[in-house]
Design a protein around this motif. Structure first.
Motif, PDB file in Angstrom:
ATOM      1  N   TYR A 289       7.624  12.029  61.184  1.00  0.00           N
ATOM      2  CA  TYR A 289       7.312  11.236  59.992  1.00  0.00           C
ATOM      3  C   TYR A 289       8.599  10.822  59.275  1.00  0.00           C
ATOM      4  O   TYR A 289       9.629  11.474  59.415  1.00  0.00           O
ATOM      5  CB  TYR A 289       6.398  12.027  59.055  1.00  0.00           C
ATOM      6  CG  TYR A 289       5.025  12.246  59.635  1.00  0.00           C
ATOM      7  CD1 TYR A 289       4.172  11.159  59.856  1.00  0.00           C
ATOM      8  CD2 TYR A 289       4.586  13.508  60.003  1.00  0.00           C
ATOM      9  CE1 TYR A 289       2.918  11.339  60.415  1.00  0.00           C
ATOM     10  CE2 TYR A 289       3.330  13.705  60.560  1.00  0.00           C
ATOM     11  CZ  TYR A 289       2.505  12.616  60.766  1.00  0.00           C
ATOM     12  OH  TYR A 289       1.270  12.795  61.332  1.00  0.00           O
TER      13      TYR A 289
ATOM     14  N   ARG B  52       5.544  11.431  53.251  1.00  0.00           N
ATOM     15  CA  ARG B  52       4.105  11.704  53.094  1.00  0.00           C
ATOM     16  C   ARG B  52       3.844  12.692  51.955  1.00  0.00           C
ATOM     17  O   ARG B  52       2.958  12.506  51.149  1.00  0.00           O
ATOM     18  CB  ARG B  52       3.527  12.319  54.381  1.00  0.00           C
ATOM     19  CG  ARG B  52       3.866  11.579  55.638  1.00  0.00           C
ATOM     20  CD  ARG B  52       2.658  10.986  56.281  1.00  0.00           C
ATOM     21  NE  ARG B  52       2.720   9.547  56.106  1.00  0.00           N
ATOM     22  CZ  ARG B  52       1.784   8.695  56.498  1.00  0.00           C
ATOM     23  NH1 ARG B  52       0.688   9.142  57.072  1.00  0.00           N
ATOM     24  NH2 ARG B  52       1.921   7.411  56.312  1.00  0.00           N
TER      25      ARG B  52
ATOM     26  N   GLU C 265       3.659   2.277  57.845  1.00  0.00           N
ATOM     27  CA  GLU C 265       2.893   2.367  56.594  1.00  0.00           C
ATOM     28  C   GLU C 265       3.782   2.871  55.445  1.00  0.00           C
ATOM     29  O   GLU C 265       3.724   2.356  54.328  1.00  0.00           O
ATOM     30  CB  GLU C 265       1.738   3.330  56.837  1.00  0.00           C
ATOM     31  CG  GLU C 265       0.642   3.280  55.804  1.00  0.00           C
ATOM     32  CD  GLU C 265      -0.334   4.425  56.043  1.00  0.00           C
ATOM     33  OE1 GLU C 265      -0.952   4.449  57.126  1.00  0.00           O
ATOM     34  OE2 GLU C 265      -0.453   5.289  55.162  1.00  0.00           O
ATOM     35  N   ASP C 266       4.611   3.869  55.731  1.00  0.00           N
ATOM     36  CA  ASP C 266       5.510   4.404  54.693  1.00  0.00           C
ATOM     37  C   ASP C 266       6.540   3.360  54.263  1.00  0.00           C
ATOM     38  O   ASP C 266       6.880   3.262  53.084  1.00  0.00           O
ATOM     39  CB  ASP C 266       6.219   5.677  55.192  1.00  0.00           C
ATOM     40  CG  ASP C 266       5.286   6.876  55.224  1.00  0.00           C
ATOM     41  OD1 ASP C 266       4.206   6.818  54.606  1.00  0.00           O
ATOM     42  OD2 ASP C 266       5.643   7.880  55.874  1.00  0.00           O
TER      43      ASP C 266
ATOM     44  N   SER D  14       2.794   4.264  63.574  1.00  0.00           N
ATOM     45  CA  SER D  14       2.006   3.605  62.526  1.00  0.00           C
ATOM     46  C   SER D  14       2.261   4.234  61.151  1.00  0.00           C
ATOM     47  O   SER D  14       2.303   3.530  60.141  1.00  0.00           O
ATOM     48  CB  SER D  14       0.519   3.583  62.877  1.00  0.00           C
ATOM     49  OG  SER D  14       0.103   4.824  63.319  1.00  0.00           O
ATOM     50  N   ALA D  15       2.490   5.557  61.128  1.00  0.00           N
ATOM     51  CA  ALA D  15       2.798   6.218  59.849  1.00  0.00           C
ATOM     52  C   ALA D  15       4.124   5.713  59.283  1.00  0.00           C
ATOM     53  O   ALA D  15       4.266   5.481  58.075  1.00  0.00           O
ATOM     54  CB  ALA D  15       2.862   7.729  60.049  1.00  0.00           C
TER      55      ALA D  15
ATOM     56  N   GLU E 122       6.135   0.160  54.293  1.00  0.00           N
ATOM     57  CA  GLU E 122       5.396  -0.812  53.490  1.00  0.00           C
ATOM     58  C   GLU E 122       5.170  -0.262  52.073  1.00  0.00           C
ATOM     59  O   GLU E 122       5.342  -0.963  51.087  1.00  0.00           O
ATOM     60  CB  GLU E 122       4.057  -1.090  54.178  1.00  0.00           C
ATOM     61  CG  GLU E 122       3.431  -2.414  53.825  1.00  0.00           C
ATOM     62  CD  GLU E 122       2.268  -2.742  54.770  1.00  0.00           C
ATOM     63  OE1 GLU E 122       1.447  -1.826  55.025  1.00  0.00           O
ATOM     64  OE2 GLU E 122       2.193  -3.881  55.246  1.00  0.00           O
ATOM     65  N   TRP E 123       4.814   1.015  51.993  1.00  0.00           N
ATOM     66  CA  TRP E 123       4.606   1.659  50.686  1.00  0.00           C
ATOM     67  C   TRP E 123       5.887   1.625  49.855  1.00  0.00           C
ATOM     68  O   TRP E 123       5.865   1.391  48.650  1.00  0.00           O
ATOM     69  CB  TRP E 123       4.135   3.100  50.904  1.00  0.00           C
ATOM     70  CG  TRP E 123       3.946   3.875  49.630  1.00  0.00           C
ATOM     71  CD1 TRP E 123       2.889   3.793  48.755  1.00  0.00           C
ATOM     72  CD2 TRP E 123       4.852   4.837  49.069  1.00  0.00           C
ATOM     73  NE1 TRP E 123       3.090   4.650  47.696  1.00  0.00           N
ATOM     74  CE2 TRP E 123       4.283   5.299  47.868  1.00  0.00           C
ATOM     75  CE3 TRP E 123       6.083   5.358  49.484  1.00  0.00           C
ATOM     76  CZ2 TRP E 123       4.900   6.261  47.066  1.00  0.00           C
ATOM     77  CZ3 TRP E 123       6.714   6.315  48.682  1.00  0.00           C
ATOM     78  CH2 TRP E 123       6.108   6.761  47.493  1.00  0.00           C
TER      79      TRP E 123
ATOM     80  N   ARG F 109       1.684  -5.246  63.448  1.00  0.00           N
ATOM     81  CA  ARG F 109       0.248  -4.985  63.352  1.00  0.00           C
ATOM     82  C   ARG F 109      -0.539  -5.976  64.189  1.00  0.00           C
ATOM     83  O   ARG F 109      -1.554  -5.642  64.761  1.00  0.00           O
ATOM     84  CB  ARG F 109      -0.193  -5.055  61.889  1.00  0.00           C
ATOM     85  CG  ARG F 109       0.373  -3.913  61.067  1.00  0.00           C
ATOM     86  CD  ARG F 109      -0.722  -3.141  60.360  1.00  0.00           C
ATOM     87  NE  ARG F 109      -0.204  -1.863  59.889  1.00  0.00           N
ATOM     88  CZ  ARG F 109       0.215  -1.642  58.646  1.00  0.00           C
ATOM     89  NH1 ARG F 109       0.141  -2.592  57.742  1.00  0.00           N
ATOM     90  NH2 ARG F 109       0.666  -0.460  58.308  1.00  0.00           N
TER      91      ARG F 109
ATOM     92  N   VAL G 119       6.600  -5.850  59.564  1.00  0.00           N
ATOM     93  CA  VAL G 119       5.498  -4.913  59.798  1.00  0.00           C
ATOM     94  C   VAL G 119       4.200  -5.649  60.155  1.00  0.00           C
ATOM     95  O   VAL G 119       3.472  -5.250  61.059  1.00  0.00           O
ATOM     96  CB  VAL G 119       5.307  -4.022  58.551  1.00  0.00           C
ATOM     97  CG1 VAL G 119       4.048  -3.187  58.672  1.00  0.00           C
ATOM     98  CG2 VAL G 119       6.521  -3.121  58.373  1.00  0.00           C
TER      99      VAL G 119
END
Ligand SMILES: [Zn+2]
Length: 310
Positions: free
Chosen positions: A28, A269, A73-74, A69-70, A76-77, A91, A87
């Motif tokens: 992660y 996370r 997503e991170d 994918s994590a 993007e966050w 996708r 990103v």
């Protein structure tokens, strides 16, 4: 005193330089990645350049799709949007910037090296490679040259190496200044493909940086010692002008203690779950890696100000 001399760096680069953020999906995203991202995005924005996102998944045994994918997503966050290989493109399945999708390109690079000579097959095991008397912790063991003149044929279970001749590699790190390294003494003949048939990190990144036209490599000081061999390899692959390298400090706790994944204080996370804002994470990563003097929150759009506005 600014963190780096932006004008001097800009003078060494094209008008719209390309840099890259290149994580490995073997776990992660943690604060160490974010520190690197702060330097990459901050410098790209300050220089009017672009960020390429590249997933370094050459180690097939350790990479996992859920980590990938994590990781996206991170990012993007955090609000860190790449300019190339975005990103959203990943996708929709469009972007090819995964090392596992680039095998043809590596084959072509290997053929190029083979045609100029110095490539040989190596069947050394881990045991063959360890120095007599045992390894000293953290010290690199140079390849002995055992298979150089054995004339082995390629076969499953055998790797491929490139002969590294003695010589000094000189480069001017954009933050640390002039450096000299001797790859032949440090690591010896470079492993290009390992015994499992996987392309190695050193080979894949140099081939990728050349193919993608990366002008500026921004990475942590833990990778400083591998710069000379990468410059040598890039030259042998036909790269006329090497990229500019900038090595930034690794993150430390305010007391100087190294952060660790296992202590749970670095996982993005976990930080997200604790309701910490993206700006607080970026500010903390910038502070702990020496890009700003306090841990004041930083919005993604403010990263350029760490290095001047360009
Ligand atoms: Zn060998």
């Amino acid at each position: 005193m600014p963190v780096i001399d932006l004008a001097t760096l800009a003078a060494r680069l094209p008008a719209r330089p390309l840099t890259r953020f290149a994580p490995s999906p073997t776990g992660y995203l943690h604060l160490g990645h974010v520190a690197n991202a702060v330097w990459v995005w901050g410098l790209a924005r300050a220089l009017g350049g672009q960020v390429l996102l590249r997933l370094e998944d050459h180690d097939r045994g350790r990479c996992r799709p859920d980590y990938e994918s994590a990781l996206l997503e991170d990012l993007e966050w955090l609000g860190l949007v790449p300019d190339v290989g975005a990103v959203a493109e990943f996708r929709s399945g469009r972007s090819p910037y995964r090392q596992s999708d680039s095998s043809e390109s590596y084959e072509a690079s290997l053929a190029r090296l083979t045609s100029r000579g110095g490539v040989f097959v190596c069947d050394c095991s881990r045991k063959d490679l360890s120095r007599a008397g045992g390894d000293i912790l953290n010290e690199e063991t140079p390849y002995t040259g055992r298979c150089r003149s054995r004339g082995l044929a390629p076969a499953p279970g055998r790797g491929v190496r490139l002969r590294v001749d003695p010589g000094v590699e000189r480069f001017d790190d954009a933050r640390l200044g002039p450096r000299e390294q001797m790859p032949a003494a440090q690591c010896g003949d470079l492993l290009l493909r390992d015994r499992l048939g996987q392309w190695t990190y050193q080979f894949a990144v140099v081939a990728d940086d050349l193919r993608h036209g990366v002008d500026l490599v921004v990475r942590g000081e833990d990778l400083l010692e591998s710069t000379g061999r990468q410059l040598q390899l890039a030259r042998l692959l036909g790269r006329a002008a090497p990229p500019v390298f900038l090595h930034h400090p690794l993150i430390r706790k305010p007391g100087g203690e190294k952060l660790s994944k296992s202590s749970g204080d670095t996982g993005i996370r976990e930080l997200r779950a604790a309701d910490i804002t993206p700006a607080a994470v970026l500010g903390r990563a910038a502070f702990l890696s020496g890009a700003q003097g306090s841990d004041a929150p930083l919005a993604p759009g403010e990263l350029a100000k760490l290095f001047g506005t360009g």
